[in-house]
Design an enzyme around this catalytic site. Structure first.
Site, PDB file in Angstrom:
ATOM      1  N   HIS A 125       0.812  -1.221   0.000  1.00 45.44           N
ATOM      2  CA  HIS A 125       0.000   0.000   0.000  1.00 45.44           C
ATOM      3  C   HIS A 125       0.842   1.266   0.000  1.00 45.44           C
ATOM      4  O   HIS A 125       0.382   2.324   0.424  1.00 45.44           O
ATOM      5  CB  HIS A 125      -0.977  -0.022   1.197  1.00 45.44           C
ATOM      6  N   SER A 203      -7.019  -7.359   9.552  1.00 43.74           N
ATOM      7  CA  SER A 203      -8.411  -7.809   9.525  1.00 43.74           C
ATOM      8  C   SER A 203      -8.640  -8.694   8.298  1.00 43.74           C
ATOM      9  O   SER A 203      -9.648  -9.391   8.216  1.00 43.74           O
ATOM     10  CB  SER A 203      -9.359  -6.611   9.518  1.00 43.74           C
ATOM     11  N   PRO A 228      -5.358 -10.510  18.402  1.00 39.51           N
ATOM     12  CA  PRO A 228      -6.162 -10.656  19.622  1.00 39.51           C
ATOM     13  C   PRO A 228      -7.636 -10.902  19.331  1.00 39.51           C
ATOM     14  O   PRO A 228      -8.387 -11.355  20.200  1.00 39.51           O
ATOM     15  CB  PRO A 228      -5.978  -9.316  20.348  1.00 39.51           C
TER      16      PRO A 228
HETATM   17  P1  OAD Z   1      -7.262  -3.123  10.327  1.00 37.73           P
HETATM   18  O1  OAD Z   1      -7.396  -1.948  11.208  1.00 37.73           O
HETATM   19  O2  OAD Z   1      -8.370  -3.450   9.395  1.00 37.73           O
HETATM   20  O3  OAD Z   1      -6.995  -4.422  11.217  1.00 37.73           O
HETATM   21  C1  OAD Z   1      -6.050  -4.419  12.228  1.00 37.73           C
HETATM   22  C2  OAD Z   1      -6.039  -5.783  12.879  1.00 37.73           C
HETATM   23  O4  OAD Z   1      -5.007  -5.786  13.861  1.00 37.73           O
HETATM   24  C3  OAD Z   1      -7.332  -6.149  13.615  1.00 37.73           C
HETATM   25  O5  OAD Z   1      -7.743  -7.458  13.218  1.00 37.73           O
HETATM   26  C4  OAD Z   1      -6.942  -6.118  15.093  1.00 37.73           C
HETATM   27  O6  OAD Z   1      -7.647  -7.083  15.868  1.00 37.73           O
HETATM   28  C5  OAD Z   1      -5.480  -6.464  15.008  1.00 37.73           C
HETATM   29  N1  OAD Z   1      -4.649  -6.015  16.151  1.00 37.73           N
HETATM   30  C6  OAD Z   1      -4.819  -4.945  16.962  1.00 37.73           C
HETATM   31  N2  OAD Z   1      -3.826  -4.876  17.870  1.00 37.73           N
HETATM   32  C7  OAD Z   1      -2.993  -5.916  17.628  1.00 37.73           C
HETATM   33  C8  OAD Z   1      -1.790  -6.402  18.217  1.00 37.73           C
HETATM   34  N3  OAD Z   1      -1.229  -5.789  19.254  1.00 37.73           N
HETATM   35  N4  OAD Z   1      -1.217  -7.499  17.696  1.00 37.73           N
HETATM   36  C9  OAD Z   1      -1.785  -8.156  16.632  1.00 37.73           C
HETATM   37  N5  OAD Z   1      -2.919  -7.746  16.041  1.00 37.73           N
HETATM   38  C10 OAD Z   1      -3.513  -6.646  16.517  1.00 37.73           C
HETATM   39  O7  OAD Z   1      -5.866  -2.951   9.546  1.00 37.73           O
HETATM   40  P2  OAD Z   1      -5.374  -3.681   8.216  1.00 37.73           P
HETATM   41  O8  OAD Z   1      -5.831  -5.083   8.154  1.00 37.73           O
HETATM   42  O9  OAD Z   1      -3.918  -3.401   8.106  1.00 37.73           O
HETATM   43  O10 OAD Z   1      -5.235   0.509   3.461  1.00 37.73           O
HETATM   44  O11 OAD Z   1      -6.136  -2.844   7.118  1.00 37.73           O
HETATM   45  C11 OAD Z   1      -5.871  -3.104   5.753  1.00 37.73           C
HETATM   46  C12 OAD Z   1      -5.863  -1.819   4.968  1.00 37.73           C
HETATM   47  O12 OAD Z   1      -7.071  -1.088   5.232  1.00 37.73           O
HETATM   48  C13 OAD Z   1      -4.772  -0.841   5.384  1.00 37.73           C
HETATM   49  O13 OAD Z   1      -3.514  -1.113   4.771  1.00 37.73           O
HETATM   50  C14 OAD Z   1      -5.322   0.456   4.902  1.00 37.73           C
HETATM   51  C15 OAD Z   1      -6.754   0.324   5.341  1.00 37.73           C
HETATM   52  O14 OAD Z   1      -7.685   1.050   4.607  1.00 37.73           O
HETATM   53  C16 OAD Z   1      -4.724   1.604   2.878  1.00 37.73           C
HETATM   54  O15 OAD Z   1      -4.370   2.579   3.502  1.00 37.73           O
HETATM   55  C17 OAD Z   1      -4.671   1.499   1.377  1.00 37.73           C
END
Ligand code: OAD
Length: 260
Positions: A125, A203, A228
């Protein structure tokens, strides 16, 4: 490396790690959460819970209010510059020292994997640190150091391109835009080649990145999730380790390689 805490890591997973020839570590915002960087969708703290992605993460939003968008990404870049890699980033870099090949494929726009010592990192990204001209796409170099907090709020006019005078835009992929083609190709190839995939702190719902775990599984890899919370990946994973990546990843690396 933090000290071992009581986390149950299945012996079969340790064995799979010992036997793995190519490990793919697929990360999302959660891997940087313990460095103080906000995720996107966590209730209350997630960026998309507090800000509208239409305004801040689309080319149209930028055209409509460049100072709002540039100022918001500069605020995020400032936070990343002040943040430090956490034990999860460091454990992933350490893990690469113990397996024949390890590729990090991240959806994150920070550079915390690299600052922890990971070298083979694909940014699907884009990056907060690689802005470019909105008009001619030439790269723009930030002056060194951490910028000052803008006075009177977060609005900040973008700098101008020294070549064509166009406005500089953040180097991240916005909604409705294509992912960098070569990077995506390399990530899909790594997914097809790997024998063990860790999905950490994501996620797993944003396409096309979200295809990576299922591509790996289809090609025969085992999947491990570190999170988590539950996600749609729970149904695809061989092992789901519930908890913060900053605790689980160092424990896993210690158990698999530093204590054996
Ligand atoms: P999300 O915010 O959708 O998901 C974050 C995940 O991290 C969730 O499932 C949480 O439960 C988990 N989480 C939180 N704290 C944690 C910890 N300490 N250890 C492990 N996991 C933890 O973020 P992404 O999946 O990265 O796109 O989102 C994908 C994309 O959506 C991003 O790259 C961004 C966004 O729109 C762009 O900016 C293009």
């Amino acid at each position: 490396m933090t000290s071992l805490i009581s986390i149950t890591i299945p012996q079969e997973l340790i064995t799979a790690l010992h036997e793995a020839k190519h490990v793919l570590v697929f990360t999302g915002a959660g891997v940087s959460a313990e460095s103080g960087i906000s995720t996107f969708r966590d209730p209350l703290t997630g960026l998309w819970e507090r800000f509208d992605p239409e305004d801040l993460a689309t080319a149209n939003g930028f055209r409509q209010d460049k100072a709002l968008v540039w100022g918001w990404y500069e605020w995020r870049r400032m936070k990343v510059l002040k943040a430090r890699p956490n034990p999860a980033h460091r454990a992933i870099a350490e893990l690469a020292q113990h397996v024949p090949r390890l590729t990090v494929v991240t959806q994150n726009v920070d550079d915390l994997h690299e600052r922890a010592g990971s070298t083979d990192v694909l940014h699907l990204h884009g990056s907060l640190h690689s802005p470019r001209c909105f008009a001619c796409a030439r790269p723009f170099s930030f002056p060194p150091g951490i910028p000052d907090e803008p006075e009177g709020g977060r609005r900040l006019c973008p700098p101008q391109c020294s070549h064509c005078g166009g406005d500089i835009r953040p180097g991240v992929v916005w909604f409705g835009e294509n992912l960098p083609e070569d990077t995506l190709k390399q990530a899909f190839a790594a997914a097809r080649e790997c024998d063990l995939l860790f999905a950490i702190g994501t996620s797993g719902i944003v396409q096309p990145a979200a295809r990576i775990p299922s591509l790996a599984k289809k090609a025969g890899a085992k999947l491990v999730q570190v999170n988590p919370q539950g996600t749609p990946l729970d149904y695809e994973c061989t092992w789901s380790l519930r908890g913060g990546a900053g605790k689980i990843m160092p424990s896993l690396v210690q158990m698999a390689f530093l204590w054996s």
